[in-house]
Design an enzyme around this catalytic site. Structure first.
Site, PDB file in Angstrom:
ATOM      1  N   THR A  12       0.176  -3.541  -0.704  1.00  0.00           N
ATOM      2  CA  THR A  12      -0.387  -4.718  -0.029  1.00  0.00           C
ATOM      3  C   THR A  12      -1.406  -5.445  -0.901  1.00  0.00           C
ATOM      4  OG1 THR A  12      -1.960  -3.249   1.087  1.00  0.00           O
ATOM      5  CG2 THR A  12       0.012  -3.894   2.322  1.00  0.00           C
ATOM      6  N   ARG A  49       8.711   4.519   2.919  1.00  0.00           N
ATOM      7  CA  ARG A  49       8.558   5.580   1.930  1.00  0.00           C
ATOM      8  C   ARG A  49       8.620   6.912   2.673  1.00  0.00           C
ATOM      9  NH1 ARG A  49       9.755   1.893  -0.334  1.00  0.00           N
ATOM     10  NH2 ARG A  49       8.811   0.793  -2.112  1.00  0.00           N
ATOM     11  N   ALA A  81       7.293  -5.490  -8.482  1.00  0.00           N
ATOM     12  CA  ALA A  81       8.154  -6.675  -8.448  1.00  0.00           C
ATOM     13  C   ALA A  81       8.377  -7.172  -7.021  1.00  0.00           C
ATOM     14  CB  ALA A  81       9.486  -6.371  -9.121  1.00  0.00           C
ATOM     15  N   ARG A 119      -3.606  11.348  -2.426  1.00  0.00           N
ATOM     16  CA  ARG A 119      -4.137  10.341  -1.493  1.00  0.00           C
ATOM     17  C   ARG A 119      -4.419  10.914  -0.106  1.00  0.00           C
ATOM     18  NH1 ARG A 119       1.160   6.560  -0.923  1.00  0.00           N
ATOM     19  NH2 ARG A 119      -0.395   4.986  -0.359  1.00  0.00           N
ATOM     20  N   ASP A 126       6.549  -6.540  -4.367  1.00  0.00           N
ATOM     21  CA  ASP A 126       5.273  -6.986  -3.803  1.00  0.00           C
ATOM     22  C   ASP A 126       4.951  -8.403  -4.279  1.00  0.00           C
ATOM     23  OD1 ASP A 126       5.060  -4.356  -2.812  1.00  0.00           O
ATOM     24  OD2 ASP A 126       3.966  -3.704  -4.608  1.00  0.00           O
TER      25      ASP A 126
END
Length: 306
Positions: free
Chosen positions: A32, A167, A255, A103, A257
């Protein structure tokens, strides 16, 4: 539409990209944020806000400083004591990339923890953008909080764009992802899916099936499909728009995004969907010819205006 700003909601991570030998380069990226980067480069007269949650560590401070240096604010996003950003490393085989992530305890997972702050960040925005990855990093309650805030902003006049960006590793179950993404589509004006993702998640046999399915839920849909034509579904019709072939791509990171950012920039500038897709294809083709997720503003602008 209300206001003049553009806001993107999600997680911007520390990015380690492999260089020659044992050396790595650190940057900042995330789906994002990559979209907002392109959108801001191509529509820089609009205030840009990245809506997330941040830590108080040196890496988070550097991240926020990097945003500011490039004209991007963080609105009322919370700064959480003791929290830190997520991290991922990119390895390349030719131009194709693979990712390794750290993460699990990233600050961005708390982006909906302060309902009032989230609402304030989304006030008076002409466009709000988020993705399936935004949803995937949140727990069930936080997802509901986020979608309620987006729905409220939409009711106040903001245009909402969403990329399902599925994902599988981020979701506990495929069915959970399906439910969350359908809930997001219910508050969406422009959907920007990628066909292979939709094929994995919903079993669509062809891009036309994706476009037809989503066209029943959202007024404007653009189905991306790599170097194959993108497919626009709007006003009850389907229209393919050929992509730009790149003979020797360097790095495909970001690409899709960047395509999203360019498409939204063109639409905000009053371009019709077909023209917006043509410009977005040119931008995506330029992005795969540079390393990293964030192409220089000048590169993006040159491709957009070509």
């Amino acid at each position: 539409m209300t206001g003049n700003g553009v806001a993107s909601i999600g997680e911007c991570m520390l990015e380690l990209s492999g260089q020659a030998g044992p050396n790595w380069r650190m940057g900042f990226a995330g789906d994002t944020f990559n979209t907002l980067w392109a959108l801001h480069a191509l529509n820089s007269d609009r205030p840009a806000t990245y809506v997330s949650a941040f830590g108080d560590d040196p890496f988070s401070r550097d991240q926020i400083d990097f945003f500011a240096q490039n004209g991007i604010g963080i609105g009322a996003s919370p700064i959480i004591p003791g929290a830190r950003p997520g991290l991922y490393a990119i390895t390349l085989t030719g131009a194709e990339r693979s990712f390794t992530y750290w993460r699990g305890d990233a600050a961005a997972r708390q982006l909906a923890s302060d309902t009032a702050a989230l609402a304030k960040s989304l006030e008076n925005q002409s466009l709000i953008y988020f993705s399936g990855i935004t949803l995937a990093i949140l727990d069930d309650a936080a997802r509901k909080t986020l979608l309620a805030a987006v729905a409220k902003a939409r009711a106040a006049g903001s245009l909402v764009a969403f990329d399902p960006n599925y994902r599988p590793r981020l979701w506990r179950r495929r069915e959970e992802a399906q439910t969350a993404i359908l809930d997001a589509l219910a508050v969406t004006d422009i959907a920007l899916p990628t066909f292979p993702d939709e094929q994995m998640l919903f079993g669509d046999a062809a891009p036309q099936k994706t476009a037809q399915r989503l066209g029943k839920l959202v007024g404007e849909v653009v189905v991306k499909n790599g170097e194959e034509p993108a497919l626009i579904a709007a006003s009850g019709t389907l229209q393919p728009v050929p992509a730009v072939h790149v003979a020797a791509p360097v790095d495909t990171t970001g690409a899709g995004d960047s395509f999203n950012g360019a498409y939204l920039a063109a639409r905000l500038a009053g371009q019709a969907p077909t023209e917006a897709v043509l410009r977005a294809h040119r931008v995506a083709a330029a992005v795969v010819q540079v390393r990293g997720a964030l192409a220089p503003f000048e590169t993006l602008r040159a491709a957009f205006e070509d």
